[in-house]
Design a protein around this motif. Structure first.
Motif, PDB file in Angstrom:
ATOM      1  N   HIS A 416       0.815  -1.217   0.000  1.00 37.42           N
ATOM      2  CA  HIS A 416       0.000   0.000   0.000  1.00 37.42           C
ATOM      3  C   HIS A 416       0.846   1.263   0.000  1.00 37.42           C
ATOM      4  N   ILE A 417       2.159   1.127  -0.198  1.00 39.37           N
ATOM      5  CA  ILE A 417       3.068   2.278  -0.132  1.00 39.37           C
ATOM      6  C   ILE A 417       3.920   2.337  -1.399  1.00 39.37           C
ATOM      7  N   ALA A 418       4.029   3.544  -1.969  1.00 37.05           N
ATOM      8  CA  ALA A 418       4.917   3.765  -3.109  1.00 37.05           C
ATOM      9  C   ALA A 418       5.962   4.801  -2.713  1.00 37.05           C
ATOM     10  N   LEU A 419       7.142   4.691  -3.295  1.00 33.15           N
ATOM     11  CA  LEU A 419       8.258   5.576  -2.950  1.00 33.15           C
ATOM     12  C   LEU A 419       8.884   6.144  -4.221  1.00 33.15           C
ATOM     13  N   VAL A 420       9.094   7.461  -4.219  1.00 34.13           N
ATOM     14  CA  VAL A 420       9.877   8.119  -5.266  1.00 34.13           C
ATOM     15  C   VAL A 420      10.912   8.971  -4.552  1.00 34.13           C
ATOM     16  N   SER A 421      12.192   8.689  -4.791  1.00 31.95           N
ATOM     17  CA  SER A 421      13.242   9.418  -4.089  1.00 31.95           C
ATOM     18  C   SER A 421      14.176  10.113  -5.060  1.00 31.95           C
ATOM     19  N   GLN A 422      15.043  10.946  -4.502  1.00 35.81           N
ATOM     20  CA  GLN A 422      16.053  11.629  -5.307  1.00 35.81           C
ATOM     21  C   GLN A 422      17.002  10.618  -5.929  1.00 35.81           C
ATOM     22  N   ASP A 423      17.391   9.596  -5.157  1.00 32.58           N
ATOM     23  CA  ASP A 423      18.282   8.550  -5.648  1.00 32.58           C
ATOM     24  C   ASP A 423      17.442   7.462  -6.296  1.00 32.58           C
ATOM     25  N   VAL A 424      17.137   7.660  -7.565  1.00 34.17           N
ATOM     26  CA  VAL A 424      16.283   6.724  -8.291  1.00 34.17           C
ATOM     27  C   VAL A 424      17.010   5.395  -8.464  1.00 34.17           C
ATOM     28  N   VAL A 425      16.317   4.308  -8.173  1.00 33.73           N
ATOM     29  CA  VAL A 425      16.885   2.967  -8.361  1.00 33.73           C
ATOM     30  C   VAL A 425      16.230   2.331  -9.575  1.00 33.73           C
ATOM     31  N   LEU A 426      17.034   2.117 -10.610  1.00 26.78           N
ATOM     32  CA  LEU A 426      16.559   1.423 -11.810  1.00 26.78           C
ATOM     33  C   LEU A 426      17.475   0.222 -12.051  1.00 26.78           C
ATOM     34  N   PHE A 427      16.953  -0.743 -12.781  1.00 25.68           N
ATOM     35  CA  PHE A 427      17.690  -1.987 -13.002  1.00 25.68           C
ATOM     36  C   PHE A 427      18.130  -2.097 -14.456  1.00 25.68           C
ATOM     37  N   ASN A 428      19.199  -2.850 -14.679  1.00 25.65           N
ATOM     38  CA  ASN A 428      19.735  -3.012 -16.029  1.00 25.65           C
ATOM     39  C   ASN A 428      18.818  -3.932 -16.828  1.00 25.65           C
ATOM     40  N   ASP A 429      17.686  -3.361 -17.207  1.00 24.56           N
ATOM     41  CA  ASP A 429      16.635  -4.118 -17.877  1.00 24.56           C
ATOM     42  C   ASP A 429      15.902  -3.157 -18.813  1.00 24.56           C
ATOM     43  N   THR A 430      14.798  -3.592 -19.373  1.00 27.30           N
ATOM     44  CA  THR A 430      14.045  -2.720 -20.269  1.00 27.30           C
ATOM     45  C   THR A 430      13.237  -1.705 -19.475  1.00 27.30           C
ATOM     46  N   LEU A 431      12.807  -0.654 -20.147  1.00 24.41           N
ATOM     47  CA  LEU A 431      11.949   0.345 -19.515  1.00 24.41           C
ATOM     48  C   LEU A 431      10.669  -0.296 -19.001  1.00 24.41           C
ATOM     49  N   ALA A 432      10.090  -1.172 -19.801  1.00 20.63           N
ATOM     50  CA  ALA A 432       8.825  -1.818 -19.420  1.00 20.63           C
ATOM     51  C   ALA A 432       8.992  -2.611 -18.131  1.00 20.63           C
ATOM     52  N   HIS A 433      10.084  -3.368 -18.011  1.00 20.78           N
ATOM     53  CA  HIS A 433      10.303  -4.186 -16.808  1.00 20.78           C
ATOM     54  C   HIS A 433      10.645  -3.337 -15.593  1.00 20.78           C
ATOM     55  N   ASN A 434      11.228  -2.153 -15.815  1.00 21.28           N
ATOM     56  CA  ASN A 434      11.502  -1.249 -14.696  1.00 21.28           C
ATOM     57  C   ASN A 434      10.236  -0.592 -14.176  1.00 21.28           C
ATOM     58  N   ILE A 435       9.293  -0.332 -15.065  1.00 19.82           N
ATOM     59  CA  ILE A 435       8.028   0.298 -14.654  1.00 19.82           C
ATOM     60  C   ILE A 435       7.096  -0.756 -14.057  1.00 19.82           C
ATOM     61  N   ALA A 436       6.934  -1.866 -14.760  1.00 16.51           N
ATOM     62  CA  ALA A 436       6.092  -2.971 -14.260  1.00 16.51           C
ATOM     63  C   ALA A 436       6.977  -3.906 -13.451  1.00 16.51           C
ATOM     64  N   TYR A 437       7.406  -3.427 -12.288  1.00 13.71           N
ATOM     65  CA  TYR A 437       8.384  -4.159 -11.479  1.00 13.71           C
ATOM     66  C   TYR A 437       7.702  -4.877 -10.328  1.00 13.71           C
ATOM     67  N   GLY A 438       8.292  -6.030  -9.940  1.00 14.76           N
ATOM     68  CA  GLY A 438       7.821  -6.738  -8.752  1.00 14.76           C
ATOM     69  C   GLY A 438       6.410  -7.260  -8.895  1.00 14.76           C
ATOM     70  N   SER A 439       5.546  -6.848  -7.985  1.00 10.65           N
ATOM     71  CA  SER A 439       4.169  -7.364  -7.968  1.00 10.65           C
ATOM     72  C   SER A 439       3.380  -6.921  -9.195  1.00 10.65           C
ATOM     73  N   LYS A 440       3.888  -5.933  -9.942  1.00  8.37           N
ATOM     74  CA  LYS A 440       3.193  -5.442 -11.138  1.00  8.37           C
ATOM     75  C   LYS A 440       3.804  -5.985 -12.431  1.00  8.37           C
ATOM     76  N   ARG A 441       4.590  -7.058 -12.326  1.00  9.39           N
ATOM     77  CA  ARG A 441       5.289  -7.569 -13.511  1.00  9.39           C
ATOM     78  C   ARG A 441       4.347  -8.109 -14.587  1.00  9.39           C
ATOM     79  N   ASP A 442       3.094  -8.412 -14.198  1.00 10.11           N
ATOM     80  CA  ASP A 442       2.142  -8.930 -15.180  1.00 10.11           C
ATOM     81  C   ASP A 442       1.239  -7.829 -15.745  1.00 10.11           C
ATOM     82  N   ALA A 443       1.586  -6.567 -15.514  1.00 11.82           N
ATOM     83  CA  ALA A 443       0.766  -5.455 -16.027  1.00 11.82           C
ATOM     84  C   ALA A 443       0.721  -5.476 -17.545  1.00 11.82           C
ATOM     85  N   THR A 444      -0.401  -5.062 -18.104  1.00 10.48           N
ATOM     86  CA  THR A 444      -0.576  -5.066 -19.555  1.00 10.48           C
ATOM     87  C   THR A 444       0.196  -3.910 -20.179  1.00 10.48           C
TER      88      THR A 444
END
Length: 580
Positions: A416-444
């Motif tokens: 129930h909590i989302a975080l946006v910080s100054q030190d953005v953490v992104l992974f060496n992956d596609t944009l889609a997988h970085n946005i639809a990350y974790g529990s949202k990996r099955d997003a359309t």
């Protein structure tokens, strides 16, 4: 009452990871024993070869010797291949399982553990230390089993040939065991320090590579090179100490064996001259004695491998035994309103005397935007980190919709909590997988696109040749700061959590990027309970309430206009920022 040998306990625990593959392990051990059992057969063939063939001139028997030799080495080759392959297979499985167990453990450890343990040490444990373990569980065991059986077989043959001479060998066993014990302690300690130093070396490389821009800009190349050389030299010194300890230890063992051999040769030569032994018997005994040297040398050198492996196992099991993040909650919340209440919350970080928070109480209504302001070290980020339970307070409670957050399962709370910080953490992956990350990996794809549009990110994503399938590099290094920030906002929008934490989300951006990000944040903050941590007071003027913090305490609460009118601490901070 005697305590159990820690080495024995370590080894037993290590072999527990081999248990699922016991069939391959057992096959390897059986093949090892068969290989070792053929070792005494070679000197055993020479006795009749000399006595019957060359002395008695039995030509029929001589013809069988080449055939027996070929069969002997064929059997040895086959069993050696089976044992080597099976043991290597078990070893590779062991490394994989230990790495998986360590990584799984890392995912459950509390934030404090990562605060206290440098990433270089953790990486070294996963990448390097774990490979050392196979030397204990498989490689060393291979040598121990094969050469122990070989030595036992040769000694048995020697006893059968001449038990009186063989007693001399047994008389020197206690001295040999004492030397092994002394060397084991020394080698284990050196191996432990060497493996820790590898972590330090990894840490230096990790920091220099990750901060290469700062290094170049501030002329830190020479300093980093010095740091690396010091760490590398320390690794070299530990290695040389280990080699020196091993180099002294092996010749001592071999000297003991040579003394036994010299005494035996002297006595055996006397027996041969008095016809109490045959030529074949003497040659076979002497040959078996010489054949003892190779397995004895391997058995003495295996101690070095064994201690390195056990030292690595110590560090690995220490990490695996760390207490996982406390998750004693039993409640799962499907939906929440987003009401937060802090009651007399206090926290002091380990090793610190001044509290990070000292009795903070605050009520936040559902959908309210509350900004936390204050100088560095005032407790803003600490307060925000307590909401998702990255840390637990030493005193006081935090409630979500009237429920103590410690009674809520961690996974449910954080969903129930989302975080946006100054030190953005992104992974060496596609944009889609970085946005639809974790529990949202099955997003359309449509849901991902909608989140990008809301985050003001679709315009630049659409311009990329591969769009959402673009690989963004380590921590999104192929994107600009503003683009990375908008990707993080798109991730938060897609999660659609009712509680939002914004930690300095626009402080590092230029004016153009800040306008895009601020517009995206306004979309994200709608109908959400929002905690905003900001140094730039211009970004929080429209917050429902502003909480001013100092030395872990709340000193003022109110709207932007109210706080300016009071001419208190907020007004001072505001004046300092806008006086320039």
């Amino acid at each position: 009452m005697k305590h159990a040998d820690p080495s024995h306990a370590l080894y037993v625990r290590l072999l527990g990871y081999v248990k699922p593959y016991w069939r391959m392990f057992a096959l390897s051990i059986v093949a090892l024993i068969l290989t070792a059992a053929t070792e005494p057969a070679l000197p055993a063939l020479f006795k009749p070869l000399l006595d019957k063939g060359f002395v008695a001139k039995d030509q029929a028997f001589i013809r069988w010797i080449p055939i027996l030799l070929l069969l002997l080495f064929l059997a040895r080759g086959l069993t050696s291949f089976v044992s080597t392959y099976c043991m290597a297979w078990v070893g590779s499985r062991l490394v994989m399982d230990l790495r998986a167990a360590m990584f799984d453990k890392l995912m459950t450890l509390p934030t404090r553990y990562f605060d206290q343990n440098p990433s270089g040490q953790l990486i070294a444990q996963l990448a390097f230390n774990v490979t050392q373990v196979t030397q204990s569980a498989t490689s060393s065991l291979t040598t121990l089993v094969r050469d122990t059986v070989t030595v036992a077989g040769l000694l048995g043959y020697l006893v059968w040939l001449n038990w009186r001479l063989t007693l001399i060998v047994f008389a020197l066993v206690p001295l040999t065991l004492w030397v092994v014990r002394v060397a084991s302690r020394r080698l284990r300690g050196l191996s432990r320090k060497a493996q820790q130093n590898i972590g330090d070396l990894t840490q230096v490389v990790d920091e220099a590579v990750g901060g290469h821009r700062v290094v170049k800009l501030y002329g830190g190349e020479e300093y980093e090179q010095t740091r690396f050389r010091e760490a590398a030299n320390l690794a070299r010194r530990f290695e040389m100490k280990r080699v020196a300890a091993n180099a002294v230890y092996e010749p001592v063992i071999q000297l003991i064996a040579a003394v036994a051999l010299a005494i035996i040769v002297f006595i055996a030569a006397g027996q041969a001259s008095s016809d109490t032994t045959t030529v074949g018997g003497f040659v076979a005994f002497f040959m078996a004695m010489l054949m003892l040297f190779a397995p004895l040398k391997r058995l003495t050198s295996v101690n070095d491998q064994l201690q390195r492996g056990l030292a690595a196992a110590e560090t690995i099991f220490t990490m695996l035994d760390e207490e996982a993040e406390r998750d004693n909650g039993s409640r799962t919340l499907e939906r929440i309103e987003g009401r937060l209440a802090l009651r007399d919350v206090a926290l002091t970080y380990p090793g610190k005397t001044a509290p990070a928070l000292a009795g903070v109480s605050l009520d936040i209504a559902p959908g309210e935007t509350v900004a936390l302001v204050g100088t560095s070290g005032s407790g803003k980020t600490t307060l925000a980190n307590l909401v998702p339970r990255f840390y637990d307070p030493d005193r006081g409670t935090i409630e979500l919709d009237g429920i103590d957050i410690r009674d809520i399962r961690l996974q449910s709370l954080r969903s129930h909590i989302a975080l946006v910080s100054q030190d953005v953490v992104l992974f060496n992956d596609t944009l889609a997988h970085n946005i639809a990350y974790g529990s949202k990996r099955d997003a359309t794809p449509d849901a991902i696109r909608a989140a990008c549009v809301a985050a003001h990110a679709w315009e630049f994503i659409e311009a990329l040749p591969e769009g959402l399938d673009t690989l963004i590099g380590e921590n999104g290094m192929r994107l600009s700061g503003g683009q990375r920030q908008r990707i993080a906002i798109a991730r938060a929008i897609l999660k659609n959590a009712p509680i939002l934490i914004l930690d300095e989300a626009t402080s590092a951006l230029d004016n153009v990027s800040e306008r895009h990000v601020q517009a995206a944040l306004e979309t994200l903050m709608q109908n959400r309970t929002t905690l905003v941590i900001a140094h730039r007071l211009s970004t929080i003027e429209r917050a429902d309430r502003i909480v001013v913090m100092e030395s872990g305490r709340i000193v003022e609460i109110g709207t932007h206009a109210d706080l300016l009118a009071r001419q208190g601490r907020y007004a001072q901070l505001h004046a300092m920022q806008f006086s320039a």
